[in-house]
Structure formats: C-alpha cells, structure tokens
Design an enzyme around this catalytic site. Structure first.
Site, PDB file in Angstrom:
ATOM      1  N   ARG A   1       0.881  -1.134   0.187  1.00 18.43           N
ATOM      2  CA  ARG A   1       0.124   0.121   0.091  1.00 18.43           C
ATOM      3  C   ARG A   1       0.962   1.219   0.169  1.00 18.43           C
ATOM      4  O   ARG A   1       1.910   1.179   0.713  1.00 18.43           O
ATOM      5  CB  ARG A   1      -1.004   0.141   1.155  1.00 18.43           C
ATOM      6  CG  ARG A   1      -2.067  -0.799   1.365  1.00 18.43           C
ATOM      7  CD  ARG A   1      -3.051  -0.787   0.252  1.00 18.43           C
ATOM      8  NE  ARG A   1      -4.347  -1.381   0.286  1.00 18.43           N
ATOM      9  CZ  ARG A   1      -4.412  -2.599  -0.411  1.00 18.43           C
ATOM     10  NH1 ARG A   1      -3.412  -2.847  -1.231  1.00 18.43           N
ATOM     11  NH2 ARG A   1      -5.562  -3.267  -0.274  1.00 18.43           N
TER      12      ARG A   1
ATOM     13  N   HIS B   7      -1.530   0.308  -9.792  1.00 20.76           N
ATOM     14  CA  HIS B   7      -2.152  -0.593  -8.796  1.00 20.76           C
ATOM     15  C   HIS B   7      -2.625  -1.874  -9.601  1.00 20.76           C
ATOM     16  O   HIS B   7      -3.929  -2.174  -9.597  1.00 20.76           O
ATOM     17  CB  HIS B   7      -3.082   0.105  -7.702  1.00 20.76           C
ATOM     18  CG  HIS B   7      -3.385  -0.918  -6.623  1.00 20.76           C
ATOM     19  ND1 HIS B   7      -3.916   0.153  -5.320  1.00 20.76           N
ATOM     20  CD2 HIS B   7      -3.104  -1.993  -6.216  1.00 20.76           C
ATOM     21  CE1 HIS B   7      -4.134  -0.929  -4.355  1.00 20.76           C
ATOM     22  NE2 HIS B   7      -3.499  -2.335  -4.949  1.00 20.76           N
TER      23      HIS B   7
ATOM     24  N   GLU C 128      -3.280   7.554  -3.813  1.00 15.60           N
ATOM     25  CA  GLU C 128      -4.162   7.113  -5.274  1.00 15.60           C
ATOM     26  C   GLU C 128      -5.358   7.469  -5.487  1.00 15.60           C
ATOM     27  O   GLU C 128      -6.118   7.676  -4.680  1.00 15.60           O
ATOM     28  CB  GLU C 128      -4.090   5.424  -5.064  1.00 15.60           C
ATOM     29  CG  GLU C 128      -3.092   4.562  -5.463  1.00 15.60           C
ATOM     30  CD  GLU C 128      -3.091   3.257  -5.240  1.00 15.60           C
ATOM     31  OE1 GLU C 128      -2.457   2.662  -4.375  1.00 15.60           O
ATOM     32  OE2 GLU C 128      -4.286   2.519  -5.409  1.00 15.60           O
TER      33      GLU C 128
HETATM   34  C1  GLV Z   1      -4.949  -5.404  -3.511  1.00 16.74           C
HETATM   35  O1  GLV Z   1      -4.496  -4.577  -3.499  1.00 16.74           O
HETATM   36  C2  GLV Z   1      -5.432  -6.029  -2.192  1.00 16.74           C
HETATM   37  O2  GLV Z   1      -5.094  -5.579  -1.013  1.00 16.74           O
HETATM   38  O3  GLV Z   1      -6.482  -7.011  -2.458  1.00 16.74           O
END
Ligand code: GLV
Length: 325
Positions: free
Chosen positions: A241, A288, A270
């Site tokens: 993240r 992402h 984001e």
């Molecule tokens: C994607 O980023 C997730 O955490 O599933």
C-alpha cells in the site's frame, strides 16, 4: 422469510454477482467509480451484507448508516486498511472478511516484474522508443544492474512475500527477510531465506521489496531515515500500500541518488501521483495492478461472495478477519 439485502459498492466479476444473487437481493452500484460518502450511506441502508472494495472507507458512520441488521462486510481485497476493524469488532454483531491467498501469485508476479523493470531500466527504455528518441546499440547503452547473486530483502514474509522470494530465488537472488516474527523453518529452508533485523535488511539488500500490510505501525515505515540507511545502489519495490512509503522522502532520495531506483504499484494518495515521481527516470510507476488479472479478480470476487453467503446462512466463512462469536 425475506431475502437478505446484499449491497455491492462497485461492479465485481459476474460469477461472484451470480452467486450472491442466488442467496439474496443484490443492489449493485450503477457507477463505475467509487461511491461518494453520501451515496455509500444511502446504498447501505438496511443491508444485511456489504461487499466493498479497497477504495471504500468502512467506519462507524457506514455501520450506523447500514443499521443493526447488518451481518457481514466482505472486502474484495486482502489488504484492509480501508476498514476500521475495531469499529466492527466493538459492535459484536458484524463479521468482517477479506480475500487472502487468491491474489498471492498475481501480486508476486508484479513485484518480480517491478524488480526486473527497475534494475533493467525497462520503463526508461520503453519511453525512449515511444518518444522516438534517437538511439543506437552500444556496449554501454542504458546499462542496468544484474540481479543474479544479488540480495533481495523482503519486508514481511507472508504469502505474497514468500511467493516473491520464490520467484527471485529462481532468478538467482539470495533472500533475506525481516518482519514481526521469524517464518516457519520449512519456509526458510525452501526459500533459503535468512531472518535479519530491519536495519540489517535495509543496509545490505540490493533490492528491498515491501510486503507488510498497511497499519498504524507500518505507515511511513520507509521514511527519509530508512531510505538513507539503504545502499546507494539499491532499489525499492512497493506492491503493498502506498502509505507504507513516505513518497516525498522517496522522491528526495531518488533525486539525491541516495538509492538507485524504485518500482511502485501503489501510491500514497492513489490515484494522485506525487509530481516529483513523474520527473524521475529511475522510478517505474504502474497503476495498482497487483491483483489485476481476469483469473485473480474473479477468484477475489468469488471468495468475497462465498464469505458473504456463508455468513448469511449461519455457516463458518472461508476467510474471516473479525468474527462474531
Ligand atoms: C489489493 O491491493 C488487495 O489488497 O487485495
């Protein structure tokens, strides 16, 4: 008995919607974007189940808006920094589930891709071709760094960290890792992975790859001091993240040559990208895409749907995070 109301905050793959529809009345957001707060409050009213995505902030206000009949919140993601699990836990009546396991391989593929893209300067190379910049092969043109025999430092040897280590090992890398606890000896043996302190990992790894979840302890885990600890010829890869990295500190470190490059699949705000990153040739930036394959997204949707259906039927869900006893 009336059918349960299942709120899906944004379209998920059809097999998952079909499974939900067999077990309840599905309300699906008509928008191909995250719901606004007001839209979310309206949508969840009277819901027995909420199937949400990583961009939905789930907190006390959402729980209140839903009402006391709410039984489950199913996040279609493994990371759940978007969800206030304490608020859910304190209700004592709402289950919370995520989707671990099904996106491990896809996300590790992206981590490995970023390792290769950064060390071999593939983003830069692509930009040369696409901008029609003149180039000619030479012995010394756009040299990158080989990864064979180099050390990959995995921060957080969970499922995705392990799958990334497995790939890196196949590419000839040595594996070290840090984390809250030491992994099972069988996993260490399979990966040839050595448990080290976070300091040692930062100071010695040629590539540092982040695989820890985002929470209060890991926000800005990689800050200016941590970046300064890394080797000048090291690379940072982030597929977890965005806020695990202090993005401005990363921009400064890349500008000053404190580290050699970075590969990022996730960003602090984001989809906004720090403008400093956009100017840096040695930053590889992708939007992402960790779990973004047809197969994986379908599995994620289905697992969230199975969690939802199990709880609505009074059964044990496959992947609970917060349970109701
Ligand atoms: C994607 O980023 C997730 O955490 O599933």
């Amino acid at each position: 008995m009336s059918r349960p109301r299942i709120v899906v905050t944004r379209r998920i793959p059809q097999p998952a919607l079909d499974l939900l529809a067999e077990h309840g009345d599905v309300w699906l957001s008509p928008h191909d974007r995250p719901l606004t707060r007001e839209e979310l409050f309206d949508a969840v009213k009277g819901a027995d189940a909420i199937v949400c995505l990583l961009h939905d902030a789930i907190d006390d206000e959402v729980l209140d808006a839903a009402g006391p009949q709410l039984k489950v919140i199913a996040n279609v993601a493994v990371g759940y920094n978007n969800v206030n699990t304490k608020a859910i836990e304190s209700r004592g009546t709402v289950w919370f589930t995520n989707t671990p396991g099904v996106l491990t391989e896809a996300t590790a593929d992206i981590a490995m891709s970023l390792i290769l893209m950064t060390t071999r300067r593939l983003g830069e190379g692509e930009r040369v071709i696409r901008s029609e910049t003149p180039w000619v092969w030479s012995m010394f043109y756009m040299l990158g760094t080989g990864i064979q025999g180099k050390t990959l430092g995995i921060v957080g040897l969970g499922l995705i960290g392990q799958a990334t280590a497995r790939r890196a090992k196949a590419f000839g890398m040595e594996i070290i890792y840090s984390g809250r606890r030491q992994a099972d000896p069988a996993i260490e043996a399979e990966l040839g992975a050595k448990y080290v302190s976070f300091d040692e990992l930062l100071e010695t790894a040629d590539v540092v790859s982040l695989h820890c979840p985002l929470n209060d302890e890991t926000k800005h885990l990689i800050n200016a001091d941590r970046l300064a600890q890394m080797r000048e010829d090291a690379y940072l890869v982030n597929t977890t993240r965005g806020p695990v990295v202090d993005e401005q500190a990363l921009v400064d470190a890349l500008r000053k040559g404190e580290i050699k490059g970075a590969g990022l699949d996730v960003f602090e705000e984001e989809p906004k990208i720090n403008p400093g990153l956009l100017e840096l040739e040695n930053a590889v930036l992708i939007p992402h895409l960790g779990s973004a394959t047809i197969e994986t997204r379908t599995e994620m949707g289905l697992l969230a749907a199975k969690n939802t259906v199990a709880i609505l039927n009074g059964e044990e869900p496959p992947s609970p995070v917060v349970r109701v006893s």
